[in-house]
Scaffold this motif. Structure first.
Motif, PDB file in Angstrom:
ATOM      1  N   ARG A 280       0.831  -1.219   0.000  1.00  0.00           N
ATOM      2  CA  ARG A 280       0.000   0.000   0.000  1.00  0.00           C
ATOM      3  C   ARG A 280       0.860   1.261   0.000  1.00  0.00           C
ATOM      4  O   ARG A 280       0.565   2.227  -0.700  1.00  0.00           O
ATOM      5  CB  ARG A 280      -0.947   0.006   1.203  1.00  0.00           C
ATOM      6  N   ARG A 281       1.943   1.238   0.781  1.00  0.00           N
ATOM      7  CA  ARG A 281       2.838   2.416   0.808  1.00  0.00           C
ATOM      8  C   ARG A 281       3.472   2.658  -0.551  1.00  0.00           C
ATOM      9  O   ARG A 281       3.778   3.789  -0.914  1.00  0.00           O
ATOM     10  CB  ARG A 281       3.915   2.247   1.872  1.00  0.00           C
ATOM     11  N   ALA A 282       3.670   1.607  -1.307  1.00  0.00           N
ATOM     12  CA  ALA A 282       4.268   1.728  -2.639  1.00  0.00           C
ATOM     13  C   ALA A 282       3.228   2.078  -3.702  1.00  0.00           C
ATOM     14  O   ALA A 282       3.535   2.117  -4.885  1.00  0.00           O
ATOM     15  CB  ALA A 282       4.979   0.426  -3.005  1.00  0.00           C
ATOM     16  N   GLY A 283       1.993   2.333  -3.280  1.00  0.00           N
ATOM     17  CA  GLY A 283       0.952   2.725  -4.215  1.00  0.00           C
ATOM     18  C   GLY A 283       0.042   1.592  -4.649  1.00  0.00           C
ATOM     19  O   GLY A 283      -0.880   1.805  -5.427  1.00  0.00           O
ATOM     20  N   GLY A 284       0.320   0.406  -4.167  1.00  0.00           N
ATOM     21  CA  GLY A 284      -0.527  -0.738  -4.520  1.00  0.00           C
ATOM     22  C   GLY A 284      -1.833  -0.709  -3.742  1.00  0.00           C
ATOM     23  O   GLY A 284      -2.014   0.071  -2.811  1.00  0.00           O
ATOM     24  N   ARG A 285      -2.716  -1.543  -4.159  1.00  0.00           N
ATOM     25  CA  ARG A 285      -4.015  -1.624  -3.482  1.00  0.00           C
ATOM     26  C   ARG A 285      -4.165  -3.023  -2.882  1.00  0.00           C
ATOM     27  O   ARG A 285      -3.598  -3.979  -3.364  1.00  0.00           O
ATOM     28  CB  ARG A 285      -5.145  -1.362  -4.466  1.00  0.00           C
ATOM     29  N   SER A 286      -4.958  -3.081  -1.862  1.00  0.00           N
ATOM     30  CA  SER A 286      -5.290  -4.388  -1.298  1.00  0.00           C
ATOM     31  C   SER A 286      -6.764  -4.369  -0.910  1.00  0.00           C
ATOM     32  O   SER A 286      -7.318  -3.318  -0.602  1.00  0.00           O
ATOM     33  CB  SER A 286      -4.412  -4.712  -0.086  1.00  0.00           C
ATOM     34  N   LYS A 287      -7.354  -5.525  -0.970  1.00  0.00           N
ATOM     35  CA  LYS A 287      -8.760  -5.622  -0.600  1.00  0.00           C
ATOM     36  C   LYS A 287      -8.893  -5.531   0.913  1.00  0.00           C
ATOM     37  O   LYS A 287      -8.049  -6.034   1.638  1.00  0.00           O
ATOM     38  CB  LYS A 287      -9.340  -6.965  -1.043  1.00  0.00           C
ATOM     39  N   GLY A 288      -9.967  -4.951   1.351  1.00  0.00           N
ATOM     40  CA  GLY A 288     -10.281  -4.973   2.770  1.00  0.00           C
ATOM     41  C   GLY A 288     -10.937  -6.297   3.115  1.00  0.00           C
ATOM     42  O   GLY A 288     -11.138  -7.156   2.251  1.00  0.00           O
ATOM     43  N   PRO A 289     -11.280  -6.472   4.366  1.00  0.00           N
ATOM     44  CA  PRO A 289     -11.937  -7.727   4.748  1.00  0.00           C
ATOM     45  C   PRO A 289     -13.338  -7.823   4.152  1.00  0.00           C
ATOM     46  O   PRO A 289     -13.987  -6.814   3.894  1.00  0.00           O
ATOM     47  CB  PRO A 289     -11.991  -7.648   6.274  1.00  0.00           C
ATOM     48  N   LYS A 290     -13.778  -9.044   3.938  1.00  0.00           N
ATOM     49  CA  LYS A 290     -15.142  -9.269   3.454  1.00  0.00           C
ATOM     50  C   LYS A 290     -16.111  -8.830   4.543  1.00  0.00           C
ATOM     51  O   LYS A 290     -15.784  -8.889   5.735  1.00  0.00           O
ATOM     52  CB  LYS A 290     -15.400 -10.757   3.196  1.00  0.00           C
TER      53      LYS A 290
END
Length: 153
Positions: free
Chosen positions: A116-126
């Motif tokens: 995320r710090r590098a600009g990537g995205r991640s899904k949050g919890p369902k």
């Protein structure tokens, strides 16, 4: 059984399930939250409110749990410390944190934060489902029964 269920209450989606299982097992509950989150007191539940700094709830829990308590949290850092103090630790989805899986979970969290710090995205919890709530309730009931069996030996 002298154990308590101690809940990281700020973002806990299974408070009602905890109260129900604890009541049937005769186990006291301590819900810890910051002043920003209102938790209604109910019979068998002691509500502790702490200041709103980011680690106040975690610090309160760490300083008050004892070996054999059950801690409910989504926070891997708190889970790791609670395990070190001899607590049984569950996620609100019914996953039991253990010395065998907490290192992997912490590493995965660290890798996601780096991405995320590098600009990537991640899904949050369902979103929590009824199946998640049922799984949690079953796991908490099983943990309490297992602890009672150990006390009876």
């Amino acid at each position: 059984m002298s154990s308590s269920i101690v809940v990281d209450g700020d973002a806990c989606p299974v408070k009602a399930e905890i109260v129900k299982v604890a009541k049937s097992g005769g186990v006291p509950v301590v819900m810890v939250s910051s002043y920003d989150h209102r938790i209604e007191p109910v019979e068998g539940v002691r509500v502790v409110q702490v200041d709103r700094s980011s680690q106040s709830v975690d610090l309160y829990i760490v300083n008050h749990i004892v070996k054999g308590d059950i801690v409910i949290t989504q926070d891997f850092g708190l889970a790791s410390i609670a395990l070190g103090k001899g607590a049984v630790v569950l996620s609100p989805r019914g996953e039991q944190y253990t010395n065998g899986n907490i290192e992997y979970l912490m590493e995965r969290r660290h890798e996601s934060a780096k991405r995320r710090r590098a600009g990537g995205r991640s899904k949050g919890p369902k979103p929590m489902s009824d199946a998640d709530r049922d799984r949690f309730q079953q796991k908490l009931t099983k943990v309490l029964l297992d602890m009672q069996e150990k006390d009876d030996i």
